[in-house]
Design a protein around this motif. Structure first.
Motif, mmCIF file in Angstrom:
data_model
loop_
_atom_site.group_PDB
_atom_site.id
_atom_site.type_symbol
_atom_site.label_atom_id
_atom_site.label_comp_id
_atom_site.label_asym_id
_atom_site.label_seq_id
_atom_site.Cartn_x
_atom_site.Cartn_y
_atom_site.Cartn_z
ATOM 1 N N LEU A 131 84.071 97.161 55.753
ATOM 2 C CA LEU A 131 85.262 96.330 55.576
ATOM 3 C C LEU A 131 84.875 94.939 55.080
ATOM 4 C CD1 LEU A 131 87.224 97.347 58.791
ATOM 5 C CD2 LEU A 131 87.594 98.148 56.453
ATOM 6 N N PRO A 132 85.743 94.311 54.279
ATOM 7 C CA PRO A 132 85.388 93.013 53.690
ATOM 8 C C PRO A 132 85.296 91.861 54.688
ATOM 9 C CG PRO A 132 87.635 93.610 53.133
ATOM 10 C CD PRO A 132 87.031 94.798 53.829
ATOM 11 N N ASN A 133 86.135 91.817 55.690
ATOM 12 C CA ASN A 133 86.130 90.762 56.704
ATOM 13 C C ASN A 133 86.418 91.417 58.041
ATOM 14 O OD1 ASN A 133 85.838 88.405 55.014
ATOM 15 N ND2 ASN A 133 87.903 88.846 54.303
ATOM 16 N N LEU A 134 85.419 91.420 58.916
ATOM 17 C CA LEU A 134 85.568 92.071 60.208
ATOM 18 C C LEU A 134 85.080 91.146 61.312
ATOM 19 C CD1 LEU A 134 86.004 94.658 62.006
ATOM 20 C CD2 LEU A 134 83.566 95.125 61.595
ATOM 21 N N ILE A 135 85.926 90.966 62.302
ATOM 22 C CA ILE A 135 85.506 90.298 63.533
ATOM 23 C C ILE A 135 85.258 91.407 64.543
ATOM 24 C CG2 ILE A 135 86.182 88.818 65.455
ATOM 25 C CD1 ILE A 135 87.821 87.180 63.449
ATOM 26 N N TYR A 136 84.067 91.429 65.088
ATOM 27 C CA TYR A 136 83.637 92.431 66.060
ATOM 28 C C TYR A 136 83.448 91.675 67.361
ATOM 29 C CZ TYR A 136 81.325 96.978 66.867
ATOM 30 O OH TYR A 136 80.994 98.237 67.277
ATOM 31 N N THR A 137 84.215 92.016 68.387
ATOM 32 C CA THR A 137 84.156 91.221 69.606
ATOM 33 C C THR A 137 84.328 92.047 70.870
ATOM 34 O OG1 THR A 137 85.053 89.288 70.761
ATOM 35 C CG2 THR A 137 86.633 90.642 69.551
ATOM 36 N N ASN A 138 83.718 91.562 71.930
ATOM 37 C CA ASN A 138 83.947 92.108 73.260
ATOM 38 C C ASN A 138 84.668 91.060 74.121
ATOM 39 O OD1 ASN A 138 81.957 90.239 73.886
ATOM 40 N ND2 ASN A 138 80.424 91.751 74.486
ATOM 41 N N GLY A 139 85.202 90.035 73.473
ATOM 42 C CA GLY A 139 85.907 88.968 74.169
ATOM 43 C C GLY A 139 85.002 87.831 74.594
ATOM 44 N N GLN A 140 83.695 88.091 74.672
ATOM 45 C CA GLN A 140 82.722 87.054 75.039
ATOM 46 C C GLN A 140 81.909 86.631 73.823
ATOM 47 O OE1 GLN A 140 80.699 88.084 78.902
ATOM 48 N NE2 GLN A 140 81.776 89.999 78.481
ATOM 49 N N THR A 141 81.524 87.610 73.028
ATOM 50 C CA THR A 141 80.756 87.373 71.811
ATOM 51 C C THR A 141 81.629 87.745 70.625
ATOM 52 O OG1 THR A 141 78.712 87.940 72.981
ATOM 53 C CG2 THR A 141 78.635 87.965 70.567
ATOM 54 N N TRP A 142 81.666 86.865 69.646
ATOM 55 C CA TRP A 142 82.487 87.080 68.450
ATOM 56 C C TRP A 142 81.570 87.016 67.235
ATOM 57 C CZ3 TRP A 142 88.033 87.120 68.715
ATOM 58 C CH2 TRP A 142 88.519 86.963 70.007
ATOM 59 N N ILE A 143 81.587 88.073 66.446
ATOM 60 C CA ILE A 143 80.745 88.099 65.246
ATOM 61 C C ILE A 143 81.621 88.400 64.040
ATOM 62 C CG2 ILE A 143 78.777 89.191 64.115
ATOM 63 C CD1 ILE A 143 77.767 89.959 66.920
ATOM 64 N N MET A 144 81.467 87.594 63.012
ATOM 65 C CA MET A 144 82.218 87.799 61.764
ATOM 66 C C MET A 144 81.280 88.427 60.744
ATOM 67 S SD MET A 144 85.008 87.212 60.019
ATOM 68 C CE MET A 144 85.558 87.025 58.349
ATOM 69 N N TYR A 145 81.667 89.600 60.248
ATOM 70 C CA TYR A 145 80.904 90.282 59.210
ATOM 71 C C TYR A 145 81.715 90.197 57.931
ATOM 72 C CZ TYR A 145 78.077 92.319 62.908
ATOM 73 O OH TYR A 145 77.243 92.488 63.986
ATOM 74 N N ARG A 146 81.028 89.881 56.857
ATOM 75 C CA ARG A 146 81.655 89.840 55.532
ATOM 76 C C ARG A 146 80.846 90.705 54.580
ATOM 77 N NH1 ARG A 146 83.676 83.702 54.485
ATOM 78 N NH2 ARG A 146 85.372 83.841 55.970
ATOM 79 N N SER A 147 81.550 91.487 53.792
ATOM 80 C CA SER A 147 80.878 92.268 52.751
ATOM 81 C C SER A 147 81.756 92.259 51.511
ATOM 82 C CB SER A 147 80.598 93.696 53.217
ATOM 83 O OG SER A 147 81.815 94.354 53.484
ATOM 84 N N ALA A 148 81.156 92.531 50.386
ATOM 85 C CA ALA A 148 81.907 92.486 49.130
ATOM 86 C C ALA A 148 82.602 93.790 48.868
ATOM 87 C CB ALA A 148 80.974 92.164 47.980
#
Length: 128
Positions: free
Chosen positions: A111-128
């Motif tokens: 996915l082009p913009n994904l926030i992956y979170t467990n509510g404590q840690t938030w990671i933003m992944y970006r792909s083209a």
């Protein structure tokens, strides 16, 4: 200074909502409403309107992220996705996930913009 105070307030409210929600029920489901509120409120602090859509199927990747996000009521374009995990699961190392979560991650990673979170840690992944 107003934005900073706004973010402090909504993050504090998020923590309190999660703490209360996690007393009962399935952990991932318990934090969902708090995450939705946090995203909408954070957009408001920035002067934006976040519109959230639950469980939007993406047939090409055979996945269904927990949330799809649009900015503005009239916008048809999804700007990103959010995938929630239980607070007791690590989101830092997706490769360490169980088989089901790993298969899901392989689709989510496309996915082009994904926030992956467990509510404590938030990671933003970006792909083209």
């Amino acid at each position: 200074m107003q934005r900073r105070d706004g973010f402090r307030r909504i993050i504090s409210e998020f923590g309190a909502a999660c703490k209360q929600a996690l007393l009962h029920g399935q952990k991932e489901a318990a934090i969902r409403r708090a995450v939705e509120t946090l995203l909408v409120d954070a957009a408001n602090v920035l002067g934006l309107q976040a519109v959230l859509h639950a469980e939007v199927a993406i047939a090409a990747h055979r996945i269904r992220p927990d949330l799809a996000v649009r900015i503005g009521k009239l916008s048809r374009n999804i700007v990103g996705y959010v995938e929630l995990k239980s607070p007791d699961k690590s989101v830092i190392h997706p490769g360490g996930l169980n088989q089901r979560d790993r298969r899901q991650w392989e689709g989510m990673a496309k996915l082009p913009n994904l926030i992956y979170t467990n509510g404590q840690t938030w990671i933003m992944y970006r792909s083209a």
